[in-house]
Design an enzyme around this catalytic site. Sequence first.
Site, PDB file in Angstrom:
ATOM      1  N   GLY A 168     -12.411  -4.463   1.176  1.00  0.00           N
ATOM      2  CA  GLY A 168     -13.761  -4.014   1.512  1.00  0.00           C
ATOM      3  C   GLY A 168     -14.295  -3.020   0.493  1.00  0.00           C
ATOM      4  O   GLY A 168     -15.448  -3.116   0.047  1.00  0.00           O
ATOM      5  N   LYS A 186     -15.300 -15.776   6.309  1.00  0.00           N
ATOM      6  CA  LYS A 186     -16.703 -15.811   6.738  1.00  0.00           C
ATOM      7  C   LYS A 186     -17.661 -15.491   5.594  1.00  0.00           C
ATOM      8  O   LYS A 186     -17.542 -14.442   4.971  1.00  0.00           O
ATOM      9  CB  LYS A 186     -16.929 -14.780   7.841  1.00  0.00           C
ATOM     10  CG  LYS A 186     -16.238 -15.108   9.135  1.00  0.00           C
ATOM     11  CD  LYS A 186     -16.656 -14.148  10.236  1.00  0.00           C
ATOM     12  CE  LYS A 186     -15.955 -12.818  10.073  1.00  0.00           C
ATOM     13  NZ  LYS A 186     -16.397 -11.807  11.030  1.00  0.00           N
ATOM     14  N   ARG A 222       0.818  -1.211   0.000  1.00  0.00           N
ATOM     15  CA  ARG A 222       0.000   0.000   0.000  1.00  0.00           C
ATOM     16  C   ARG A 222       0.858   1.270   0.000  1.00  0.00           C
ATOM     17  O   ARG A 222       0.442   2.281  -0.559  1.00  0.00           O
ATOM     18  CB  ARG A 222      -0.944   0.003   1.205  1.00  0.00           C
ATOM     19  CG  ARG A 222      -2.145  -0.902   0.960  1.00  0.00           C
ATOM     20  CD  ARG A 222      -3.043  -0.976   2.163  1.00  0.00           C
ATOM     21  NE  ARG A 222      -4.339  -1.544   1.804  1.00  0.00           N
ATOM     22  CZ  ARG A 222      -5.202  -2.041   2.690  1.00  0.00           C
ATOM     23  NH1 ARG A 222      -4.906  -2.026   3.971  1.00  0.00           N
ATOM     24  NH2 ARG A 222      -6.357  -2.535   2.284  1.00  0.00           N
ATOM     25  N   GLY A 264      -6.998  -7.574   1.293  1.00  0.00           N
ATOM     26  CA  GLY A 264      -5.722  -7.465   1.978  1.00  0.00           C
ATOM     27  C   GLY A 264      -5.030  -8.816   2.107  1.00  0.00           C
ATOM     28  O   GLY A 264      -3.844  -8.953   1.777  1.00  0.00           O
TER      29      GLY A 264
HETATM   30  P1  ADP Z   1      -9.320 -10.794   2.179  1.00  0.00           P
HETATM   31  O1  ADP Z   1      -8.565 -10.016   3.219  1.00  0.00           O
HETATM   32  O2  ADP Z   1      -8.470 -11.087   0.979  1.00  0.00           O
HETATM   33  O3  ADP Z   1     -10.642 -10.163   1.835  1.00  0.00           O
HETATM   34  P2  ADP Z   1     -10.489 -12.541   4.158  1.00  0.00           P
HETATM   35  O4  ADP Z   1     -10.083 -11.571   5.209  1.00  0.00           O
HETATM   36  O5  ADP Z   1     -11.919 -12.702   3.851  1.00  0.00           O
HETATM   37  O6  ADP Z   1      -9.663 -12.233   2.804  1.00  0.00           O
HETATM   38  O7  ADP Z   1      -9.996 -14.003   4.559  1.00  0.00           O
HETATM   39  C1  ADP Z   1      -8.658 -14.301   4.846  1.00  0.00           C
HETATM   40  C2  ADP Z   1      -8.536 -15.397   5.876  1.00  0.00           C
HETATM   41  O8  ADP Z   1      -9.336 -16.520   5.541  1.00  0.00           O
HETATM   42  C3  ADP Z   1      -7.122 -15.882   5.962  1.00  0.00           C
HETATM   43  O9  ADP Z   1      -6.570 -15.479   7.207  1.00  0.00           O
HETATM   44  C4  ADP Z   1      -7.229 -17.401   5.844  1.00  0.00           C
HETATM   45  O10 ADP Z   1      -6.447 -18.110   6.776  1.00  0.00           O
HETATM   46  C5  ADP Z   1      -8.698 -17.658   6.083  1.00  0.00           C
HETATM   47  N1  ADP Z   1      -9.115 -18.884   5.412  1.00  0.00           N
HETATM   48  C6  ADP Z   1      -9.039 -19.134   4.086  1.00  0.00           C
HETATM   49  N2  ADP Z   1      -9.428 -20.403   3.829  1.00  0.00           N
HETATM   50  C7  ADP Z   1      -9.754 -20.957   5.014  1.00  0.00           C
HETATM   51  C8  ADP Z   1     -10.213 -22.247   5.393  1.00  0.00           C
HETATM   52  N3  ADP Z   1     -10.379 -23.196   4.487  1.00  0.00           N
HETATM   53  N4  ADP Z   1     -10.442 -22.467   6.702  1.00  0.00           N
HETATM   54  C9  ADP Z   1     -10.239 -21.490   7.595  1.00  0.00           C
HETATM   55  N5  ADP Z   1      -9.809 -20.256   7.304  1.00  0.00           N
HETATM   56  C10 ADP Z   1      -9.562 -19.985   6.025  1.00  0.00           C
END
Ligand code: ADP
Length: 402
Positions: free
Chosen positions: A381, A204, A34, A357
């Site tokens: 987001g 989630k 960033r 992120g």
């Molecule tokens: P981003 O920041 O790219 O939007 P998120 O914050 O939604 O992504 O999700 C990232 C997190 O999701 C990571 O810390 C990762 O460990 C977790 N994650 C991904 N796949 C799984 C899984 N199969 N089980 C548990 N956690 C997961």
Amino acid sequence: MKSITDLEVGGRVVLLRADLNVPLDGTVITDDGRIRASVPTITALAARGARVLVCAHLGRPAGSNFAARAAGGPSLRPVAGRLGELLGRPVPLADDVAGPAAARLAGSLGDGDVGLLENVRFEPAETSKDDATRAELAGRLAALATLYVGDGFGALHRKHASVYDVPGLLPHAAGELVEAEVAVLRKLTENPERPYVVVLGGAKPSDKLAVIASLLDKADRLIIGGGMAYTFLAAQGHEVGRSLLENDQIGNVKDVLARAERRRVEIVLPIDLVGATRFAADAEHDVYPADAFPADRESLDMGPRTRELFAAKLADAKTVFWNGPVGVFEFPAFAAGTRAVAQAISELPGLTVVGGGDSAAAVRQLNFPDSAFGHISTGGGASLEYLEGKTLPGLAALEADR
Ligand code: ADP
Ligand code: MG
């Protein structure tokens, strides 16, 4: 929306809202993406003789007033250091946001100089829901400068004082990063080349169900992996053991699945899963079919047949948006699914966008060069809310005339 070239910046103090919210390990910056992304606009303004006063947030300071928050941190000091290295000149840091130190810094800048204000979230008013509270801080920030440039793409979905209120008080323009991010998102929403395939992972489903619902009107295929896949599998009646599950979302997920079928949008779910004995980097693990997952295991990654399936479902894509790692990539033993998705996307010639992120951190951690993707967004987001069709408060403020 005005560009920075529409502003007469020479000799003037320009308040530049940037997104410098980098991940830190203590005071060590673990991914400076960033900060790098903020450099072109800063350099362009400084080259035209602007006195660039940068304003940004970092992390989530806690405390009821400025003093408590400033004492607890995180301070932008390491960011000022890294920004100075990237610019090739020192970047002085004011130790307040819009107080006497900020005014002194603004007054000390010569033409072409760059200074940084302390973490804007040290001021609780920055994120206040109360308009008058935010307006008071916005007034103090605006008093430091004659012009405003909004370049903090990752914060544009926030109705915060430095993002939303200050541009209402000063002549303003969008920075180059914001223009670039918005141009890419516009391509994704307006007329994407087809097939348009979206990969969603992450922790989630409740975070992302709204965007899934709106993507059903736009995408041809939705690949669901990662932590949100288990709620989809559970909605289809499968055992997911101790994997991440949002029980209260099962009804919403069923609605999404039914709507996808009516709209003939293909939903691709995992067919096998890596199941671990516990949530740990060195946990014992095995591969199980998605319809025969043991009750005492926790899935931390997609299985090998799923990795092939996801790659095959990406192979004909002309447009891709990917948000969310599909496994716990932070543990090397559970990074194979995320690597397979990154690899498949990196081989595509069309428009490929990685947003989020953790997603951006994942592709860098797995040693993919940024150039392997068409665009790596600095804002998870913000890009998701844009794709949902929501108005981003910070973008609306930049679009408004002033
Ligand atoms: P981003 O920041 O790219 O939007 P998120 O914050 O939604 O992504 O999700 C990232 C997190 O999701 C990571 O810390 C990762 O460990 C977790 N994650 C991904 N796949 C799984 C899984 N199969 N089980 C548990 N956690 C997961
Ligand atoms: Mg995240």
